[in-house]
Design an enzyme around this catalytic site. Structure first.
Site, mmCIF file in Angstrom:
data_model
loop_
_atom_site.group_PDB
_atom_site.id
_atom_site.type_symbol
_atom_site.label_atom_id
_atom_site.label_comp_id
_atom_site.label_asym_id
_atom_site.label_seq_id
_atom_site.Cartn_x
_atom_site.Cartn_y
_atom_site.Cartn_z
ATOM 1 N N LYS A 53 0.841 -1.206 0.000
ATOM 2 C CA LYS A 53 0.000 0.000 0.000
ATOM 3 C C LYS A 53 0.878 1.258 0.000
ATOM 4 C CE LYS A 53 -3.788 -2.458 2.180
ATOM 5 N NZ LYS A 53 -4.467 -2.872 3.424
ATOM 6 N N GLN A 97 -4.505 -1.490 9.723
ATOM 7 C CA GLN A 97 -4.395 -2.842 9.165
ATOM 8 C C GLN A 97 -4.890 -3.871 10.180
ATOM 9 O OE1 GLN A 97 -3.300 -3.562 5.879
ATOM 10 N NE2 GLN A 97 -4.186 -5.528 6.428
ATOM 11 N N ASP A 120 -10.980 2.769 4.246
ATOM 12 C CA ASP A 120 -11.366 1.363 4.105
ATOM 13 C C ASP A 120 -12.886 1.220 3.983
ATOM 14 O OD1 ASP A 120 -9.248 -0.407 3.888
ATOM 15 O OD2 ASP A 120 -8.791 -0.320 6.037
#
Ligand code: NDP
Length: 308
Positions: A53, A97, A120
């Site tokens: 990412k 994460q 997200d």
């Protein structure tokens, strides 16, 4: 005729090239979109995800910051960190994460992320926007599935779309997005009766199950568009031989790489019966990080008051 391959890498490149134009325009206005990636502990898979990412951010000229709190961090410490990131003007997207260590209340931490920076798309506010069809930040993998469907010219209006899997991060949001595009949706799960029969009703079939090659030919309506979200790993020749009708190529891959990545669909069956199919690897996978980048740029644009 074998299925048309829906090439996720090609679609990724198209989207990234469009995104670069938008990033350049933002930069001219003095805005460099920024992503904070929070990685707690040493989970090897999480480390790989965060690394790629950050790398994608760098390749696009976005600002990114990797933050690595200790594996022993408490919920309170994580909440304090999220609070700091919420307040920073140079950070447009906050990515926490998962999984977080067991002592951390993940739900509390995710809900502390400002909905405007929730790239997200997991925050209840964004989920509410998604369900009610209002603009917001959409979870990345479902957004990627929609890009594949739309950019491949697959008609959604009036189509029967069947999603196998009802998770909050893939199945449910994908179904919602297709419904907003006027598909008639059916969501299946582990208690669905006659799963192959229901799946076979789909002009579009999305498999998001997490079971290697579970979707066999009898699940697929001839000519359907099959989107395989699954990412499963085969590690032994026995597993490979059990799944593939002709395991020659897969066995070579196993020999070379020590593992074979396979989706939730039996690929040979899908190629034979579907009209179009997303391969694994190279289908949905490349779109997930891409849509995270899209969300980061969108969050920057919207939070800092610039329209496209
Ligand atoms: P979850 O485990 O959260 O959900 C799986 C879903 O599949 C559940 O709804 C479950 O039903 C259903 N299911 C499981 N077994 C069966 C069965 N035998 N018959 C019917 N339904 C079944 O998984 P995710 O949604 O997180 O992920 C799904 C897949 O997508 C995984 O392979 C994952 O690796 C992959 N993935 C890929 C991404 C990408 O970037 N390409 C990103 C995210 C995920 P129930 O609810 O009843 O238990």
């Amino acid at each position: 005729m074998p299925a048309r391959i829906l090439d996720g890498n090609k679609i990724r490149d198209e989207i990234l090239s469009e995104l670069r134009t938008e990033i350049d325009a933002l930069k001219k206005a003095g805005i460099v979109p920024g992503l904070a990636a929070v990685l707690v502990g040493e989970n090897p898979a999480s480390q790989i995800y965060v690394r790629s990412k950050v790398k994608t951010c760098e390749s696009l000229g976005l600002f990114s910051e990797k933050i690595t709190p200790a594996a022993t961090s408490t919920t309170e410490e994580m909440l304090a960190l999220v609070d700091q990131l919420n307040k920073r003007d140079d950070i447009d997207g906050i990515l926490v994460q998962l999984p977080l260590p067991p002592q951390v209340d993940s739900k509390k931490v995710l809900e502390a992320v400002s909905p405007a920076k929730d790239v997200d798309g997991f925050h209840p506010v964004n989920i509410g926007y998604l369900v009610s069809g209002r603009p917001g930040l959409v979870p990345c993998t479902p957004a990627g599935v929609m890009e594949i469907i739309k950019r491949s010219g697959t008609p959604l209006k009036g189509a029967r779309a069947v999603v196998v899997g009802r998770s909050d991060i893939v199945g449910k949001p994908t179904a919602m997005l297709m419904m907003h595009e006027h598909a008639t949706i059916t969501i299946c799960h582990s208690r669905t009766r006659d799963l192959p029969g229901v799946a076979r009703e789909g002009d579009i079939l999305v498999a998001a199950i997490g079971k290697a090659a579970m979707v066999t030919g009898d699940f697929i309506k001839p000519g359907a568009v099959v989107i395989d979200v699954g990412q499963n790993v085969l590690k032994t020749a026995e597993e490979v031989k059990k799944i593939y009708h002709d395991p020659t190529e897969a066995l070579k891959k196993l020999e070379a790489k020590g593992q074979v990545l396979i989706g939730d669909c039996q690929p040979e069956d899908a190629m034979e019966k579907a009209g179009a199919f997303t391969p694994v690897p190279g289908g949905v996978g490349p779109l997930t990080i891409t849509m995270l980048m899209v969300n980061t740029v969108k969050a920057a644009r919207e939070r800092r008051g610039k329209t496209q």
